[in-house]
Design a protein around this motif. Structure first.
Motif, PDB file in Angstrom:
ATOM      1  N   UNK A   1       0.790  -1.226   0.000  1.00 26.65           N
ATOM      2  CA  UNK A   1       0.000   0.000   0.000  1.00 26.65           C
ATOM      3  C   UNK A   1       0.819   1.272   0.000  1.00 26.65           C
ATOM      4  N   UNK A   2       1.789   1.374   0.900  1.00 23.50           N
ATOM      5  CA  UNK A   2       2.619   2.570   0.996  1.00 23.50           C
ATOM      6  C   UNK A   2       3.399   2.790  -0.301  1.00 23.50           C
ATOM      7  N   UNK A   3       4.022   1.722  -0.775  1.00 25.38           N
ATOM      8  CA  UNK A   3       4.792   1.803  -2.013  1.00 25.38           C
ATOM      9  C   UNK A   3       3.876   2.128  -3.191  1.00 25.38           C
ATOM     10  N   UNK A   4       2.701   1.500  -3.202  1.00 26.19           N
ATOM     11  CA  UNK A   4       1.749   1.724  -4.275  1.00 26.19           C
ATOM     12  C   UNK A   4       1.326   3.172  -4.374  1.00 26.19           C
ATOM     13  N   UNK A   5       1.063   3.801  -3.232  1.00 24.03           N
ATOM     14  CA  UNK A   5       0.644   5.198  -3.219  1.00 24.03           C
ATOM     15  C   UNK A   5       1.745   6.098  -3.778  1.00 24.03           C
ATOM     16  N   UNK A   6       2.991   5.820  -3.404  1.00 27.49           N
ATOM     17  CA  UNK A   6       4.114   6.609  -3.917  1.00 27.49           C
ATOM     18  C   UNK A   6       4.261   6.444  -5.420  1.00 27.49           C
ATOM     19  N   UNK A   7       4.139   5.190  -5.896  1.00 25.67           N
ATOM     20  CA  UNK A   7       4.299   4.923  -7.323  1.00 25.67           C
ATOM     21  C   UNK A   7       3.156   5.522  -8.141  1.00 25.67           C
ATOM     22  N   UNK A   8       1.955   5.493  -7.597  1.00 23.07           N
ATOM     23  CA  UNK A   8       0.809   6.100  -8.283  1.00 23.07           C
ATOM     24  C   UNK A   8       1.075   7.589  -8.512  1.00 23.07           C
ATOM     25  N   UNK A   9       1.594   8.264  -7.520  1.00 23.28           N
ATOM     26  CA  UNK A   9       1.863   9.700  -7.640  1.00 23.28           C
ATOM     27  C   UNK A   9       3.012   9.981  -8.608  1.00 23.28           C
ATOM     28  N   UNK A  10       3.893   9.008  -8.762  1.00 17.13           N
ATOM     29  CA  UNK A  10       5.007   9.161  -9.694  1.00 17.13           C
ATOM     30  C   UNK A  10       4.563   8.886 -11.133  1.00 17.13           C
ATOM     31  N   UNK A  11       3.794   7.817 -11.325  1.00 15.71           N
ATOM     32  CA  UNK A  11       3.413   7.366 -12.665  1.00 15.71           C
ATOM     33  C   UNK A  11       2.195   8.101 -13.201  1.00 15.71           C
ATOM     34  N   UNK A  12       1.288   8.503 -12.298  1.00 11.03           N
ATOM     35  CA  UNK A  12       0.049   9.188 -12.685  1.00 11.03           C
ATOM     36  C   UNK A  12      -0.747   8.359 -13.706  1.00 11.03           C
ATOM     37  N   UNK A  13      -1.257   7.198 -13.280  1.00  8.12           N
ATOM     38  CA  UNK A  13      -1.979   6.313 -14.204  1.00  8.12           C
ATOM     39  C   UNK A  13      -3.329   6.884 -14.620  1.00  8.12           C
ATOM     40  N   UNK A  14      -3.925   6.241 -15.612  1.00 11.64           N
ATOM     41  CA  UNK A  14      -5.247   6.662 -16.078  1.00 11.64           C
ATOM     42  C   UNK A  14      -6.359   6.015 -15.257  1.00 11.64           C
ATOM     43  N   UNK A  15      -6.058   4.894 -14.609  1.00  8.93           N
ATOM     44  CA  UNK A  15      -7.052   4.183 -13.791  1.00  8.93           C
ATOM     45  C   UNK A  15      -6.320   3.316 -12.776  1.00  8.93           C
ATOM     46  N   UNK A  16      -6.948   3.126 -11.609  1.00  3.30           N
ATOM     47  CA  UNK A  16      -6.337   2.335 -10.536  1.00  3.30           C
ATOM     48  C   UNK A  16      -7.252   1.181 -10.151  1.00  3.30           C
ATOM     49  N   UNK A  17      -6.678  -0.024 -10.064  1.00  3.61           N
ATOM     50  CA  UNK A  17      -7.356  -1.184  -9.490  1.00  3.61           C
ATOM     51  C   UNK A  17      -6.782  -1.367  -8.094  1.00  3.61           C
ATOM     52  N   UNK A  18      -7.635  -1.239  -7.079  1.00  5.94           N
ATOM     53  CA  UNK A  18      -7.152  -1.115  -5.711  1.00  5.94           C
ATOM     54  C   UNK A  18      -7.757  -2.170  -4.799  1.00  5.94           C
ATOM     55  N   UNK A  19      -6.901  -3.041  -4.282  1.00  2.82           N
ATOM     56  CA  UNK A  19      -7.360  -4.062  -3.338  1.00  2.82           C
ATOM     57  C   UNK A  19      -7.755  -3.408  -2.011  1.00  2.82           C
ATOM     58  N   UNK A  20      -8.836  -3.885  -1.445  1.00  5.39           N
ATOM     59  CA  UNK A  20      -9.318  -3.328  -0.174  1.00  5.39           C
ATOM     60  C   UNK A  20      -8.367  -3.686   0.965  1.00  5.39           C
ATOM     61  N   UNK A  21      -8.024  -4.974   1.064  1.00  8.31           N
ATOM     62  CA  UNK A  21      -7.235  -5.468   2.191  1.00  8.31           C
ATOM     63  C   UNK A  21      -5.758  -5.554   1.806  1.00  8.31           C
ATOM     64  N   UNK A  22      -4.954  -4.666   2.353  1.00  5.86           N
ATOM     65  CA  UNK A  22      -3.515  -4.657   2.121  1.00  5.86           C
ATOM     66  C   UNK A  22      -2.801  -4.747   3.467  1.00  5.86           C
ATOM     67  N   UNK A  23      -1.573  -5.265   3.491  1.00  5.16           N
ATOM     68  CA  UNK A  23      -0.901  -5.514   4.776  1.00  5.16           C
ATOM     69  C   UNK A  23      -0.507  -4.264   5.553  1.00  5.16           C
ATOM     70  N   UNK A  24      -0.352  -3.140   4.884  1.00  6.96           N
ATOM     71  CA  UNK A  24       0.066  -1.934   5.601  1.00  6.96           C
ATOM     72  C   UNK A  24      -0.989  -0.841   5.493  1.00  6.96           C
ATOM     73  N   UNK A  25      -1.023  -0.144   4.378  1.00  3.13           N
ATOM     74  CA  UNK A  25      -1.995   0.922   4.154  1.00  3.13           C
ATOM     75  C   UNK A  25      -3.171   0.322   3.391  1.00  3.13           C
ATOM     76  N   UNK A  26      -4.362   0.423   3.938  1.00  3.11           N
ATOM     77  CA  UNK A  26      -5.525  -0.220   3.308  1.00  3.11           C
ATOM     78  C   UNK A  26      -5.931   0.497   2.026  1.00  3.11           C
ATOM     79  N   UNK A  27      -6.685  -0.231   1.181  1.00  7.05           N
ATOM     80  CA  UNK A  27      -7.191   0.367  -0.044  1.00  7.05           C
ATOM     81  C   UNK A  27      -8.068   1.574   0.235  1.00  7.05           C
ATOM     82  N   UNK A  28      -8.855   1.505   1.285  1.00  7.22           N
ATOM     83  CA  UNK A  28      -9.714   2.632   1.659  1.00  7.22           C
ATOM     84  C   UNK A  28      -8.879   3.859   2.005  1.00  7.22           C
ATOM     85  N   UNK A  29      -7.782   3.653   2.737  1.00  4.29           N
ATOM     86  CA  UNK A  29      -6.909   4.785   3.104  1.00  4.29           C
ATOM     87  C   UNK A  29      -6.237   5.375   1.871  1.00  4.29           C
ATOM     88  N   UNK A  30      -5.809   4.512   0.939  1.00  2.75           N
ATOM     89  CA  UNK A  30      -5.186   4.992  -0.297  1.00  2.75           C
ATOM     90  C   UNK A  30      -6.196   5.789  -1.114  1.00  2.75           C
TER      91      UNK A  30
END
Length: 228
Positions: A35-64
């Motif tokens: 989750x934490x890494x994903x959020x950083x990479x999303x801000x770097x890559x700026x994708x057109x769409x995100x598929x986001x799992x709800x249950x993640x081991x660190x930062x939840x999908x809801x928090x992201x």
């Protein structure tokens, strides 16, 4: 490429299968299992769409989701929540947090693609259309042909990927690093000045006599497809 899709999913088998299936649809796909890494990479890559799992081991999908929707730079990126939670209250929570759609595992590939296309068609139609135009410039993605007015333009593979990327994101300025990341098939050991070389080739090819320059150079920043 139709569009960039970022997957945040901590089950490698699911992430790998979804990536494989979406790449067959010609999407460019990125994955993070964290989750934490994903959020950083999303801000770097700026994708057109995100598929986001709800249950993640660190930062939840809801928090992201909540974090992205609070950021005006990323709030309009569509998000599809992927989760084993199927209760109505869970769906309501996800949607109220800002998610644009919701898929309960296990889901079919065809349904996922249909939902992705529906969202992109609504928020970014130029990312999925087979033929896209900007001013009098046209990119036919089915035949991989580029034309300006009635004249066909012959481009090399890299120049074609460049103009296809630009026309998917018109008027937006991209740095050389961003262009390497999104356009080059393998950007490892490719120098930044290589981008300038291909931009010059693209500019020379599409700027026909009597036509305005559609490639704007932004000093110290990068390039964009623009008509100003």
């Amino acid at each position: 490429m139709k569009a960039k899709i970022f997957i945040v999913e901590d089950e490698p088998s699911i992430a790998t299968l979804v990536k494989y299936n979406l790449e067959k649809e010609n999407y460019k796909v990125f994955i993070s299992n964290n989750g934490e890494e994903g959020l950083k990479e999303i801000k770097k890559i700026e994708p057109d769409l995100i598929l986001l799992d709800w249950m993640l081991p660190d930062l939840s999908g809801i928090e992201i989701c909540r974090s992205l929707k609070k950021d005006k730079k990323f709030k309009f990126i569509p998000i599809i929540m992927l989760t084993a939670k199927g209760q109505e209250e869970d769906k309501v929570l996800g949607l109220n947090t800002g998610a644009d759609d919701y898929l309960v595992k296990p889901f079919s590939h065809s349904e996922l693609v249909a939902r992705i296309n529906a969202l992109l068609r609504r928020v970014k139609p130029q990312a999925i259309e087979d033929s896209v135009t900007f001013e009098d410039l046209k990119v036919d993605r089915l035949q991989k042909r580029v034309s300006r007015g009635s004249q066909q333009i012959i481009l090399g593979p890299t120049e074609y990927r460049l103009i296809n990327f630009f026309i998917t994101n018109p008027r937006r300025v991209f740095s050389r690093e961003q262009l390497l990341e999104n356009v080059w098939l393998n950007s490892i050991n490719v120098e930044l000045r290589t981008v300038d070389v291909h931009i010059r080739r693209l500019r020379k090819a599409i700027n026909l006599p009597g036509k305005k320059d559609l490639i704007r150079t932004v000093r110290s920043t990068g390039y964009s497809l623009d008509n100003t």
